[in-house]
Structures are given as structure tokens and as C-alpha cells.
Design a protein around this motif. Sequence first.
Motif, PDB file in Angstrom:
ATOM      1  N   THR A 189      43.814  23.582  43.293  1.00  0.00           N
ATOM      2  CA  THR A 189      43.080  24.321  44.408  1.00  0.00           C
ATOM      3  C   THR A 189      41.430  23.883  44.600  1.00  0.00           C
ATOM      4  O   THR A 189      41.176  23.685  45.838  1.00  0.00           O
ATOM      5  CB  THR A 189      42.670  25.754  44.040  1.00  0.00           C
ATOM      6  OG1 THR A 189      44.192  26.488  43.997  1.00  0.00           O
ATOM      7  CG2 THR A 189      42.068  26.761  45.154  1.00  0.00           C
ATOM      8  N   GLN A 193      39.676  33.355  41.324  1.00  0.00           N
ATOM      9  CA  GLN A 193      40.739  34.239  40.931  1.00  0.00           C
ATOM     10  C   GLN A 193      41.558  33.680  39.748  1.00  0.00           C
ATOM     11  O   GLN A 193      41.995  34.302  38.836  1.00  0.00           O
ATOM     12  CB  GLN A 193      41.444  34.699  41.976  1.00  0.00           C
ATOM     13  CG  GLN A 193      42.294  36.102  41.678  1.00  0.00           C
ATOM     14  CD  GLN A 193      43.022  36.553  43.212  1.00  0.00           C
ATOM     15  OE1 GLN A 193      42.700  35.799  44.144  1.00  0.00           O
ATOM     16  NE2 GLN A 193      43.645  37.664  43.063  1.00  0.00           N
ATOM     17  N   TYR A 194      41.877  32.425  39.826  1.00  0.00           N
ATOM     18  CA  TYR A 194      42.549  31.697  38.797  1.00  0.00           C
ATOM     19  C   TYR A 194      41.714  32.036  37.370  1.00  0.00           C
ATOM     20  O   TYR A 194      42.222  32.356  36.421  1.00  0.00           O
ATOM     21  CB  TYR A 194      42.805  30.464  39.001  1.00  0.00           C
ATOM     22  CG  TYR A 194      43.926  30.026  39.804  1.00  0.00           C
ATOM     23  CD1 TYR A 194      45.169  30.395  39.385  1.00  0.00           C
ATOM     24  CD2 TYR A 194      43.679  29.317  41.243  1.00  0.00           C
ATOM     25  CE1 TYR A 194      46.402  30.265  40.256  1.00  0.00           C
ATOM     26  CE2 TYR A 194      44.886  29.158  41.920  1.00  0.00           C
ATOM     27  CZ  TYR A 194      46.041  29.495  41.509  1.00  0.00           C
ATOM     28  OH  TYR A 194      47.330  29.204  42.306  1.00  0.00           O
ATOM     29  N   PHE A 200      40.322  31.699  45.603  1.00  0.00           N
ATOM     30  CA  PHE A 200      41.373  31.615  44.938  1.00  0.00           C
ATOM     31  C   PHE A 200      41.110  30.815  43.488  1.00  0.00           C
ATOM     32  O   PHE A 200      41.755  31.165  42.359  1.00  0.00           O
ATOM     33  CB  PHE A 200      42.529  30.667  45.726  1.00  0.00           C
ATOM     34  CG  PHE A 200      43.310  31.162  46.784  1.00  0.00           C
ATOM     35  CD1 PHE A 200      43.163  32.649  46.949  1.00  0.00           C
ATOM     36  CD2 PHE A 200      43.816  30.632  47.800  1.00  0.00           C
ATOM     37  CE1 PHE A 200      43.548  33.397  47.857  1.00  0.00           C
ATOM     38  CE2 PHE A 200      44.318  31.260  49.016  1.00  0.00           C
ATOM     39  CZ  PHE A 200      44.278  32.697  49.001  1.00  0.00           C
ATOM     40  N   CYS A 203      48.849  27.758  48.554  1.00  0.00           N
ATOM     41  CA  CYS A 203      48.233  28.372  47.289  1.00  0.00           C
ATOM     42  C   CYS A 203      47.997  29.994  47.382  1.00  0.00           C
ATOM     43  O   CYS A 203      48.389  30.558  46.277  1.00  0.00           O
ATOM     44  CB  CYS A 203      46.769  27.824  47.538  1.00  0.00           C
ATOM     45  SG  CYS A 203      46.436  26.260  47.239  1.00  0.00           S
ATOM     46  N   ARG A 204      47.953  30.530  48.771  1.00  0.00           N
ATOM     47  CA  ARG A 204      47.993  32.145  48.567  1.00  0.00           C
ATOM     48  C   ARG A 204      49.484  32.558  47.948  1.00  0.00           C
ATOM     49  O   ARG A 204      49.444  33.665  47.380  1.00  0.00           O
ATOM     50  CB  ARG A 204      47.877  32.415  50.057  1.00  0.00           C
ATOM     51  CG  ARG A 204      47.580  33.976  50.187  1.00  0.00           C
ATOM     52  CD  ARG A 204      47.424  34.418  51.865  1.00  0.00           C
ATOM     53  NE  ARG A 204      46.350  33.714  52.327  1.00  0.00           N
ATOM     54  CZ  ARG A 204      46.353  32.723  53.178  1.00  0.00           C
ATOM     55  NH1 ARG A 204      47.511  32.305  53.840  1.00  0.00           N
ATOM     56  NH2 ARG A 204      45.363  32.401  53.857  1.00  0.00           N
ATOM     57  N   GLU A 225      38.042  30.925  51.330  1.00  0.00           N
ATOM     58  CA  GLU A 225      39.329  31.371  50.774  1.00  0.00           C
ATOM     59  C   GLU A 225      39.762  30.488  49.543  1.00  0.00           C
ATOM     60  O   GLU A 225      40.331  30.850  48.697  1.00  0.00           O
ATOM     61  CB  GLU A 225      40.252  31.581  51.765  1.00  0.00           C
ATOM     62  CG  GLU A 225      41.642  32.178  51.325  1.00  0.00           C
ATOM     63  CD  GLU A 225      42.453  32.653  52.738  1.00  0.00           C
ATOM     64  OE1 GLU A 225      43.415  33.259  52.337  1.00  0.00           O
ATOM     65  OE2 GLU A 225      42.231  32.174  53.668  1.00  0.00           O
ATOM     66  N   ILE A 234      49.321  32.179  43.940  1.00  0.00           N
ATOM     67  CA  ILE A 234      48.384  32.851  43.334  1.00  0.00           C
ATOM     68  C   ILE A 234      48.909  34.328  43.378  1.00  0.00           C
ATOM     69  O   ILE A 234      48.857  35.218  42.396  1.00  0.00           O
ATOM     70  CB  ILE A 234      46.944  32.763  43.948  1.00  0.00           C
ATOM     71  CG1 ILE A 234      46.116  33.286  42.724  1.00  0.00           C
ATOM     72  CG2 ILE A 234      46.684  33.635  45.081  1.00  0.00           C
ATOM     73  CD1 ILE A 234      44.726  33.135  43.045  1.00  0.00           C
TER      74      ILE A 234
END
Length: 290
Positions: A82, A58-59, A55, A110-111, A51, A114
Motif C-alpha cells: 500500500t 489501518q494496517y 489504509f 486494497c480496500r 485513502e 483490508i
Amino acid sequence: MNKKVIIPSVIIGLLLVGGIVYLATSLHHQRQANKEMQELAELDKKEMENEYQMFADQYSELKTQINNDSIIEQLTQEQLKTEKLLQELKEVKASDAREIARLKKELATCRAVIRSYVLEIDSLNRLNQNLTEENTRVKGQYAEATRRIEGLSADKQTLSEKVAIAAQLDATGITMTLKNKRGKATKRIKRCKTIQVNFNIAKNVTAVSGNKTVYVRITTPTGTVLSGGGSFQYENRSLPYSMKKAIEYTGNETPVTVYWNVNEFLGEGTYNVSIFADGNMIGSRNFAVK
């Protein structure tokens, strides 16, 4: 041996054996449970690593979807944070419950972060799309307005040209009379001492009134122009004239008479009389003489 001694001993022995078996079985179950818990902890840790990595990736993707240096810098900082947490997670043991709990809490943060960036970037992109569509619409309106203005300019130019044409003077009723030495009209060119040209400047309310100079050219059958001693400008060139006269034009019909004194030999044939004013030829007529 005495039965009273043997029976209690057997019972005690059985109890000891049962206790040992129970302890061994319990210890096995405990070890099995610990093993399963360790495996679950490892699976949980691996899922957290995946996960965190998702992330971080995804950044990177979000940075390609936005054209804003400030937000890109913020995304880069969050991505580095992250990736740092991911590295810490990889280095910690799955059995370190306290550290795993801390990293799991950081993962939840973090979830949330983001998710907020995803919503913000989506909102900005939709706003940019709306602005682009509005910009396209405005450009279309501007182009249409430009076409209309160009059309109006063309119409205005056409109208101006029509007005200019309508404002041109017009010489009508042109006559050329040959006169002898007594000032009488004659039909014989050999007896001609003076050429008299008469015409009218027609009425024209659109023409500019005021003082004007009218130029008359008489062209002989051989193509030469009877000279009057001067020239005028017509279509970017200089033309000699035979006679000229200054008149005051008020917009009403104005009669004009000019004379040319014969000082050279004139032959029989067709003579042309052309009249000019304001840089335009306003009338022309041919005359056959003998």
C-alpha cells in the motif's frame, strides 16, 4: 463608393468580428473547463492519496489487535504494498489518466483486502474472547472441584482420625491389690510383698484384633516409677514400665492381671496406675494406701 460594394463588405466584416469573438469566447470557456477538470483531477488524486495513507495506517493498527505472527507478517506485506502504491500515486501527474485509472483500480483492490483482514481479525478476536471466557469458566470449575476434593480430603482425614480414636483400646475396672507374703490381700503397704493390678480391655469392634503388648506403670507418691526392667515408646519418647503382658485381643472384653514383686521400700500415699497399649494410654487410676 458603390453601395453594392460597401454593404457586402460591412456584412463580411461583421461576420469576421463575430467569428473572432465566438472563437475567443469558446477558447476561454475551453480553457476554463480544462482548468476545472485539472482541479477536479488534482482533488481526486489527493483523495486517493488520503485513502491510501488511511489504509497504510489501518494496517499498523490491525497489527496491534492480533497476536498471530503469520497474520502480522501478511499485514506487514500488504502495508508495504500500500505504501509503495501511495508513493507511485504521489509521483504521477494528475493529468496522466491512464496511470491514475490503474492506481484507482489498485486502490479498490486494497480496500477489499483490508476489509477481509478486518473481518478475519474481528472473528479471531471474538473467538479468542470466547476461548478466554471458556477458559475462565473451566478454571472456575477446576477451582471449585479442587475445593471439593480438599474438603473431601479434610473430611476423610477427620473421619480417619475419628475412626482411629474409636479404634483405641480402653482399660476399664482398674484395681490395685496389695498382697502379703502369704498371697493374702492387705491394706497395709508395709506388709505388701506383691502388687496385683487387674483391669479389662473393653469390647471394641473397630479396634484391630491380634496379639498386643500391654504396659503398666505404677508411680509412687514420690513420683518415681516402680521399675520392671524395661521401657516402651510413647509420644516419641521412652518410658519405663513396671509390668508388661502379651495378650490376644479379639475385639471382645478381655481381662488382664499383672503382678509386681516388691523389692524396695514403699511408703504411704497416693499411687497411680497407668496402662498403655498400641502407643496410647488406655486407662489410669489413683489409689490411696496406708
